[in-house]
Enzyme design. Structure first.
Site, mmCIF file in Angstrom:
data_model
loop_
_atom_site.group_PDB
_atom_site.id
_atom_site.type_symbol
_atom_site.label_atom_id
_atom_site.label_comp_id
_atom_site.label_asym_id
_atom_site.label_seq_id
_atom_site.Cartn_x
_atom_site.Cartn_y
_atom_site.Cartn_z
ATOM 1 N N ARG A 69 -11.838 16.929 -53.709
ATOM 2 C CA ARG A 69 -11.891 18.365 -53.442
ATOM 3 C C ARG A 69 -12.931 18.962 -54.373
ATOM 4 N NH1 ARG A 69 -6.285 20.431 -56.478
ATOM 5 N NH2 ARG A 69 -6.715 19.293 -58.387
ATOM 6 N N GLU B 143 -8.909 27.356 -57.683
ATOM 7 C CA GLU B 143 -9.560 27.048 -58.966
ATOM 8 C C GLU B 143 -11.072 26.856 -58.850
ATOM 9 O OE1 GLU B 143 -7.418 23.814 -60.837
ATOM 10 O OE2 GLU B 143 -5.894 25.165 -61.576
ATOM 11 N N CYS C 19 -29.614 24.789 -53.915
ATOM 12 C CA CYS C 19 -29.383 25.388 -55.235
ATOM 13 C C CYS C 19 -30.716 25.675 -55.920
ATOM 14 C CB CYS C 19 -28.530 24.472 -56.115
ATOM 15 S SG CYS C 19 -26.785 24.485 -55.643
ATOM 16 N N GLU D 122 0.357 28.883 -60.620
ATOM 17 C CA GLU D 122 0.811 27.511 -60.875
ATOM 18 C C GLU D 122 1.328 27.476 -62.299
ATOM 19 O OE1 GLU D 122 -2.196 24.514 -60.159
ATOM 20 O OE2 GLU D 122 -2.859 25.504 -58.318
ATOM 21 N N GLN E 8 0.651 11.818 -57.057
ATOM 22 C CA GLN E 8 1.983 11.411 -56.613
ATOM 23 C C GLN E 8 2.988 11.321 -57.754
ATOM 24 O OE1 GLN E 8 0.284 6.907 -56.317
ATOM 25 N NE2 GLN E 8 1.452 7.617 -54.617
HETATM 26 C C1 GLA Z 1 -4.549 22.263 -60.644
HETATM 27 C C2 GLA Z 1 -4.658 22.462 -59.144
HETATM 28 C C3 GLA Z 1 -3.483 21.940 -58.403
HETATM 29 C C4 GLA Z 1 -3.029 20.616 -58.957
HETATM 30 C C5 GLA Z 1 -2.704 20.774 -60.397
HETATM 31 C C6 GLA Z 1 -2.186 19.485 -60.995
HETATM 32 O O1 GLA Z 1 -4.077 23.338 -61.328
HETATM 33 O O2 GLA Z 1 -4.898 23.791 -58.770
HETATM 34 O O3 GLA Z 1 -3.837 21.799 -57.048
HETATM 35 O O4 GLA Z 1 -4.041 19.683 -58.781
HETATM 36 O O5 GLA Z 1 -3.866 21.139 -61.089
HETATM 37 O O6 GLA Z 1 -1.806 19.643 -62.328
HETATM 38 ZN ZN ZN Z 2 -26.215 22.758 -54.235
#
Ligand code: GLA
Ligand code: ZN
Length: 661
Positions: free
Chosen positions: A108, A147, A158, A297, A346
């Site tokens: 991601r 995030e 870029c 979170e 996991q």
């Molecule tokens: C980040 C991400 C979450 C997850 C947590 C794991 O804060 O936003 O999707 O990956 O870390 O700690």
């Molecule tokens: Zn780029």
């Protein structure tokens, strides 16, 4: 948004679980006092299985089931993780990193914010979701992506956008050469088209800094498109984004301006980090412009990061939860509802474990916290205020510039700020973390350590603050950088700061590196001698009085700590990093001199924090130790969590919390 209430919930991934389970989850959530779940941030393949074909059935159904149990949702745009069709059709969306490697699908945040295709796809999925869910009674708020961070991308998109960005900021290539000091090593350019993203670690700090600023602006533009798209479909929508506390890869202060409120993610890990967490909450409240931020979170069990980490002992999650609320959080959302079976996270605990069984301690603890949250709701915590008369100045530009030198770190900015933060926290004096351009007039004391990078406007603001009666405290390396991370040629700390602090600096010593055999400076103050670390500026007073001197080697007799009286206020310069004991002595002295008194005296390790509900203090007592603590109370109060009157001496068991009215 909804009526103001203290939200309580978890990050939920209905797409990972069989539909029959949703109802079980919703019931368990309701039984734990939850009213919200955050959903959707990694479900792009569900929402848009193939390009342009949208499918909201799964989330519609999940939201409906949740709604029947009184659980509403925060909906996320799902752009953080791209489905495989994006990568296969448009392979150039992926980040090109400095080593020349094109990142791939399967992770991601591996795509480029400047990529026009990615921008188009982001607008389309956001628009489709926003149209579909506009006005939905069970959608409380939105989160953009997940995030945001510095991508590190150096692709052709870029590079081209960077050149355009520079051309709007610098009059000419010569002006840019001058501003960045590019004569060094023949790096000067004749045409903006010659400029490249920095690929080498030895690039000029100015180049590295402006590339970060440019990439941050790309993230801002990406976010803004999503926010505007959501609001175009639903003008009442409230939109946030989840920050990573003190992260400096993108400009959070600017990001906050485009959001309705700030949200944060925090993984405190263990009890030894609670003071860092306290600092983090204050930083986030600063970005939010006051209380009312959300925890999108919050850690609720063991986590896997570098490795699998320890399971929090009983009481730990409760302490993290109340700490966040006491410092201004109006929503607690735990990451995650249930541990997942597959994927690289996991072994990351949920509120319920892999087996989904509510007998787990993790679930039972959350149920108990949920009952306490309900009591806090009745007290009217959500929307309440926090009023402090002490501030720490944290410049986002300094935070960012300190991390870029030679591809490494020049100084640990937050560590320096925390030297001052910790004694303030331990004294139970409330503190705000503010920016150099915020209004400082409401503070009696402003601590502004390591203010290395400043602008003339910021300096003028500080001068006015002191002249009008404020107490300003700074530390080493003041004024040693201009806005471009180039070293000014005026004698340190620069003419206007020389005037404000009444000191000049011609000599200094860096204490962070080699030469372990060489003695480091010692500082005598108020009958004690202290060791130094990190850096030592040799202060030569012009108009300042000397509070402390260096006492050994070539450092004597330079001044180490000085005070200059300007107008109705004072400007104090602490020339070095010093032993923890020094700050434990100096900071309370300064705070008391400024006429600020602690809210309550508590034993070491017990922190008192105050939220004002309609002007009346609601006091959180947090036992941050693993021992029982006894807190003498000045008068009888109402113990909100236990529902009774307080005894004259309140007993807090290890990691215990009390909330008193
Ligand atoms: C980040 C991400 C979450 C997850 C947590 C794991 O804060 O936003 O999707 O990956 O870390 O700690
Ligand atoms: Zn780029």
């Amino acid at each position: 948004m909804s009526e103001r209430t203290l939200h309580f919930g978890a990050d939920y991934y209905p797409e990972y679980w069989p539909r029959e389970r949703w109802e079980v989850d919703a019931r368990l959530m309701r039984d734990a006092g939850m009213d919200i779940v955050r959903v959707g941030e990694f479900a792009w393949r569900v929402f848009e299985p193939e390009e342009g074909a949208y499918d909201f059935e799964l989330f519609d159904a999940a939201i409906e089931v949740l709604g029947r149990y009184g659980i509403r949702v925060m909906l996320c745009t799902p752009t953080a993780a791209i489905p495989v069709w994006v990568q296969q059709r448009y392979p150039d969306v992926n980040v090109l990193d400095v080593s020349g490697r094109r990142r791939s699908w399967g992770a991601r945040k591996n795509w480029c914010y400047s990529n026009p295709t990615m921008r188009r796809l982001s607008r389309s999925i956001t628009d489709a979701m926003a149209q579909h869910y506009a006005g939905h009674p069970n959608v409380v708020a939105w989160q953009t992506d997940n995030e945001f961070s510095y991508s590190g991308c150096v692709c052709d998109h870029c590079a081209a956008a960077f050149r355009r960005w520079l051309a709007t900021r610098y009059e000419s290539p010569e002006a840019l050469n001058r501003a960045w000091g590019l004569r060094f090593w023949s790096m000067d350019i004749h045409d903006f088209d010659e400029m490249m993203p920095p690929l080498e670690r030895a690039h000029s700090p100015a180049h590295l800094l402006d590339y970060r600023r440019f990439q941050s602006d790309q993230v801002m533009a990406f976010n803004r498109e999503q926010v505007e798209t959501i609001k175009a479909a639903d003008c009442a929508a409230k939109v946030t984004h989840n920050f990573m506390t003190t992260y400096s890869g993108i400009d959070y202060r600017e990001l906050a301006r485009d959001l309705d409120f700030v949200a944060n993610d925090m993984y405190p890990r263990d009890i030894t980090r609670l003071e860092d967490c306290a600092y983090g909450h204050d930083v986030i409240r600063g970005y939010n412009g006051g209380p009312g931020f959300w925890m999108n979170e919050l850690q609720c069990g063991y986590i896997n990061r570098e490795n699998q980490l320890r399971t929090p002992p009983p009481g730990m999650i409760r302490l993290w939860t109340h700490q966040a609320i006491s410092q201004g959080a109006d929503a607690i959302i735990y990451f995650r509802w249930r541990s997942c079976t597959g994927g690289c996270e996991q072994f990351h605990s949920g509120v319920v474990q892999h087996d989904g069984d509510p007998v787990s301690r993790s679930y039972r603890e959350i149920v108990a916290i949920g009952e306490e949250v309900q009591r806090l709701r009745s007290e009217g915590v959500a929307g309440s205020s926090i009023e402090n008369s002490v501030a720490i100045l944290r410049s986002f530009d300094v935070a960012r510039a300190m991390e870029l030198y030679y591809g490494g770190r020049l100084f640990d900015y937050d560590a320096e700020l925390q030297r001052y933060y910790r004694p303030i926290l331990r004294q139970n004096v409330g503190v705000d973390v503010v920016h150099p351009e915020d209004d400082l007039s409401r503070y009696r004391v402003v601590f502004a350590p390591l203010l290395m990078l400043t602008t003339p406007d910021q300096i003028e603001g500080l001068r006015r603050y002191v002249a009008e009666g404020g107490v300003l405290v700074t530390s080493y390396r003041l004024g040693a950088y201009d806005l471009h991370a180039v070293v000014p040629t005026e004698t340190l700390p620069g003419d206007s700061l020389v005037e404000l602090f009444g000191v000049r600096i011609h000599e200094y010593d860096c204490l962070m590196t080699d030469a372990p055999a060489d003695p480091t400076p010692l500082v005598a103050w108020d009958g004690e001698t202290y060791g130094t670390c990190v850096w030592a500026d040799m202060l030569e007073p012009t108009t300042a009085e000397v509070l402390a001197r260096y006492t050994n080697e070539w450092y004597a007799p330079f001044a180490a700590v000085t005070r200059n009286r300007v107008g109705a206020g004072q400007a104090i310069y602490v020339g070095a990093g010093l032993d923890e004991a020094f700050y434990a002595h100096l900071v309370p002295w300064i705070v008391a001199e400024a006429g600020v008194s602690p809210f309550l005296e508590t034993p070491e390790g017990v922190v008192a924090k105050v939220r004002l509900v309609e002007g009346q203090p609601l006091c959180f007592l947090l036992n941050m130790t693993t021992q029982e603590q006894v807190v003498p109370l000045p008068r009888e109060m109402h113990d909100v969590l236990r529902g009774c009157a307080t005894p004259p001496e309140l007993i807090l068991s290890p990691r215990d919390v009390a909330v008193l009215r």
